[in-house]
Enzyme design. Structure first.
Site, PDB file in Angstrom:
ATOM      1  N   ASP A 150       7.587   0.177  -7.307  1.00 20.69           N
ATOM      2  CA  ASP A 150       8.283  -0.919  -7.986  1.00 20.69           C
ATOM      3  C   ASP A 150       7.600  -1.367  -9.262  1.00 20.69           C
ATOM      4  O   ASP A 150       8.210  -2.003 -10.095  1.00 20.69           O
ATOM      5  CB  ASP A 150       8.408  -2.126  -7.041  1.00 20.69           C
ATOM      6  CG  ASP A 150       7.068  -2.818  -6.839  1.00 20.69           C
ATOM      7  OD1 ASP A 150       6.070  -2.098  -6.615  1.00 20.69           O
ATOM      8  OD2 ASP A 150       6.997  -4.060  -6.940  1.00 20.69           O
ATOM      9  N   ASP A 181       4.840   3.037  -2.087  1.00 21.22           N
ATOM     10  CA  ASP A 181       4.071   1.820  -2.311  1.00 21.22           C
ATOM     11  C   ASP A 181       4.477   0.828  -1.216  1.00 21.22           C
ATOM     12  O   ASP A 181       5.543   0.977  -0.605  1.00 21.22           O
ATOM     13  CB  ASP A 181       4.430   1.299  -3.702  1.00 21.22           C
ATOM     14  CG  ASP A 181       3.856  -0.070  -3.953  1.00 21.22           C
ATOM     15  OD1 ASP A 181       2.648  -0.254  -3.701  1.00 21.22           O
ATOM     16  OD2 ASP A 181       4.621  -0.966  -4.382  1.00 21.22           O
ATOM     17  N   ASP A 192       3.595  -3.236  -1.157  1.00 16.55           N
ATOM     18  CA  ASP A 192       3.993  -4.549  -1.690  1.00 16.55           C
ATOM     19  C   ASP A 192       5.095  -4.426  -2.741  1.00 16.55           C
ATOM     20  O   ASP A 192       4.913  -3.761  -3.755  1.00 16.55           O
ATOM     21  CB  ASP A 192       2.784  -5.244  -2.326  1.00 16.55           C
ATOM     22  CG  ASP A 192       1.754  -5.609  -1.271  1.00 16.55           C
ATOM     23  OD1 ASP A 192       2.157  -6.025  -0.173  1.00 16.55           O
ATOM     24  OD2 ASP A 192       0.551  -5.426  -1.541  1.00 16.55           O
TER      25      ASP A 192
END
Ligand code: GDD
Ligand code: MG
Length: 687
Positions: A627, A421, A423
């Protein structure tokens, strides 16, 4: 497709000859449970089973100076997932028919986003490659492949083999009815679907072969077929001691085989080829001669015959061609087969005398035979052809058929793969900086571990980071709505939806406009304030996201999803989200905003991407780093899922099996994850 159940199967040693089955329904629908029991009566072969087989099926299209309009029609009938291999023996020189065929195929493939191979039978490099790999029997005195459809078919079989296909089917290019062409390819898949053996052949019987002589007459039997069937059935009857007329497709030009079977058969040159295939099966697997190949004997060989509903209309080439080019060779291969007894031989000779093909007491001409393709050194053939294949691939400039999977996968290079990922993961949740992970990125690159971005970010945004970090690997954009693959990355053909610059794009999601249309239907009553990125100016997006102006502009270039800001209390938020769902849309929460999309998610995209890597490099060990909640599907789809910390030094509560939590916010955690990936100990495959 729904097809009649099989009648009595004839057994000849390990060979099972299935009587002709008729089609009842060309399309029998999707996998929806029916109230009527399927086990009785006609058999239904579902669309997805057919589609699954067609992905592994190469269709060989022999062509020799055919009408190009008809050729174009044939192409349009070949199902999208089949790989087309055109083997041409058309005239070259001043009038270059090969060139025209190439142009037509190229145009067709560009428009339909497919790949195909087109090669001239008399190509000198092909001749040299065949000589080098010990298959010179197919060559003429000049060292070029001999003329003839059968020779073309063998080249097709060899190419299908090295291109990693499982099945090969043949369709003549002089067929006037694209719907019939399509139907043949359906039948091929259905035949393989009906067989439990890896050694299977599907042969097609046309229901009608209309003759146009004044008025249209739907003729059922051609004379050549009638006579050839008669003698091949006579041959089988004498062997099994029971009279049978089970073979109705002795000359079936339209037929398909599993490559496992095709590579083992001996072929006849000229138009006796299809009859000889049957004779070769009898010779090797009927048990009448000692069976050499025990593995085949155990599983058995299925000869499946099916009858089409579309009429077969093709170029007529006259009586002389029928008798001399087709009938004589077809009968000759039965006559000269070592298994053929005197009674059948005498009848064949008598028949040929009656037709004035030979004189009384004259010799039945014998055809040159071609040994099984498996006797060629296919490894060598692969490595030679691998060098030239881009010249034979269309569309020109699209390289997916440029490398052969069997050659490429041997050249291993990638054993591990990272999905990440952006961001909040590789990029810091607040500063968007990847600085803390930079060293680790370089280490992974040094170890040749591809880094595949898998993020909500747009293609344009991800390009910025790919350039900055010098990452050349494929990437997944807008939360799995599309997979973007650099053109020269994988060395085998795969389907894709679009070409954008130097990339093939596989789309899983619906276009942005469709998302906006549906979002437009959200009513005011939800009270929450809903803002779409698409309606904001670059400055406004920059303000709400903290992105700089350039990145904010790129963030607005969404193609498959819309970023939505929802403001309001919990109740309003919930009712808005429910309304989004009601509109048939999906959403994920990326930490600040909602990403609304339809079709495709990170998990689906990761699975497809993993398959592509495996096809190209063999087995790979996959890791995912994320995250937040919108990474769950990605993390669930990898062997080693890793979670980094949020800005508050905590981990998001995600339920993912075997999830490893590393300390460190965003890129700091990413660096820890990278060390784990580089550490070979304790990396076990999930399955
Ligand atoms: N590559 C290649 N090389 N193709 C060829 C050659 C050649 O030397 N000669 C013919 N073809 C192509 C033709 O362009 C056509 O697409 C296909 O092979 C069949 O050739 P036809 O000449 O049209 O054969 P046919 O219609 O008389 O016979 C067909 O039906 C018979 C009965 O089912 C063929 O499929 C026969 O093999 C089959 O036995
Ligand atoms: Mg024909």
């Amino acid at each position: 497709m729904r097809i009649e159940s099989s009648g009595q199967i004839e057994h000849l040693g390990a060979v099972r000859i299935h009587p002709v089955r008729r089609v009842l329904e060309l399309d029998s629908g999707t996998r929806i449970p029916s109230q009527i029991k399927e086990s009785v009566g006609p058999q239904r072969i579902e669309r997805d089973v057919i589609a699954g087989i067609q992905q592994k099926l190469a269709i060989v299209l022999p062509i020799r100076d055919e009408d190009l309009k008809v050729f174009e029609g044939v192409l349009s009938g070949i199902p999208h997932d089949c790989l087309m291999i055109v083997i041409s023996n058309s005239q070259r020189g001043e009038i270059d028919n090969l060139k025209k065929e190439q142009e037509i195929l190229d145009r067709f493939c560009t428009a339909t986003k497919r790949n195909a191979i087109i090669i001239h039978q008399k190509d000198t490099r092909l001749g040299e490659a065949l000589a080098d790999c010990g298959y010179s029997q197919v060559l003429d005195e000049k060292g070029l492949v001999g003329s003839g459809k059968a020779e073309g078919m063998i080249i097709g079989i060899l190419l299908a083999l090295i291109l990693g296909k499982e099945y090969v089917g043949f369709i003549d290019t002089d067929n006037y009815i694209p719907g019939a062409v399509w139907e043949y390819a359906q039948h091929y898949a259905v035949g393989f679907g009906l067989s439990n053996s890896p050694y299977a052949m599907t042969r097609i019987l046309w229901r009608y072969k209309p003759k146009i002589s004044g008025e249209l007459y739907f003729k059922k039997w051609g004379r050549v077929s009638e006579i050839t069937n008669r003698y091949i059935n006579h041959f089988i009857s004498t062997k099994s001691k029971f009279e049978t007329d089970v073979i109705k497709t002795a000359n079936a030009g339209e037929h398909a085989m599993s490559l496992q079977l095709a590579k083992r058969l001996a072929y006849a040159t000229g138009y006796g080829v299809e009859t000889q295939e049957l004779m070769s099966i009898f010779e090797q697997f009927s048990g009448l001669l000692p069976i050499v190949d025990k593995t085949v004997a155990e599983k058995g060989v299925d000869i499946i015959q099916t009858e089409t509903v579309n009429p077969h209309i093709h170029e007529e080439r006259g009586e002389e061609h029928l008798v001399q080019d087709m009938l004589v060779p077809s009968l000759s291969v039965i006559y000269h087969n070592p298994l053929c007894e005197d009674t059948t031989r005498q009848l064949i000779a008598k028949q040929l005398v009656e037709l004035e093909c030979i004189t009384r007491g004259g010799e039945v001409p014998q055809l040159r035979m071609l040994p099984p393709p498996e006797t060629a050194d296919t490894r060598k053939f692969t490595s030679i052809m691998d060098r030239y294949l881009s010249d034979y691939s269309v569309p020109k400039g699209w390289p997916p058929v440029a490398r052969l999977p069997s050659a490429a996968s041997k050249a291993k290079g990638v054993t591990k793969l990272v999905f990440t990922d952006l961001d909040g993961t590789l990029l810091h949740p607040v500063s968007y900086s990847y600085a803390a992970a930079l060293d680790s990125v370089r280490k992974l690159q040094g170890a040749r571990i591809p880094i595949v971005f898998c993020s909500a970010k747009t293609m344009a945004e991800q390009q910025v980071y790919r350039r900055e970090l010098d990452i050349k690997d494929p990437f997944i954009i807008e939360n799995g709505a599309a997979i973007v693959v650099p053109k020269d990355y994988f060395r085998f053909p795969f389907s894709f939806s679009r070409v954008i610059d130097d990339y093939f794009v596989i789309e899983l999601g619906v276009p942005y406009e469709e998302i906006r249309n549906r979002l437009g239907m959200l009513s005011e009553e939800h009270k929450a304030k809903v803002t779409f990125f698409g309606d904001l100016s670059t400055e406004e997006v920059s303000k709400v996201t903290g992105l700089n102006l350039l990145m904010a502009r790129l963030a607005k270039q969404r193609e498959y999803s819309e970023t939505v800001i929802i403001e309001g209390d919990k109740k309003h938020l919930e009712s808005t989200l429910a309304a989004i769902k009601e509109a048939g849309l999906s959403y994920t929460f990326g930490g600040k905003f909602y990403e609304v999309y339809l079709g495709g998610d990170k998990g689906k995209a990761v699975k497809i991407m993993t398959e592509l890597f495996k096809l190209n490099f063999g087995d790979v060990y996959t890791t995912g780093i994320g995250d937040s909640l919108n990474d769950v599907e990605m993390l669930a789809a990898v062997d080693l899922p890793i979670l980094v910390q949020k800005v508050d030094n905590r981990w998001n509560k995600l339920s993912v099996k075997n999830l490893r939590r590393v300390t460190g916010i965003g890129p700091e955690g990413w660096a820890k994850a990278a060390s784990e990936i580089l550490d070979n100990s304790n990396q076990k495959k999930k399955k």
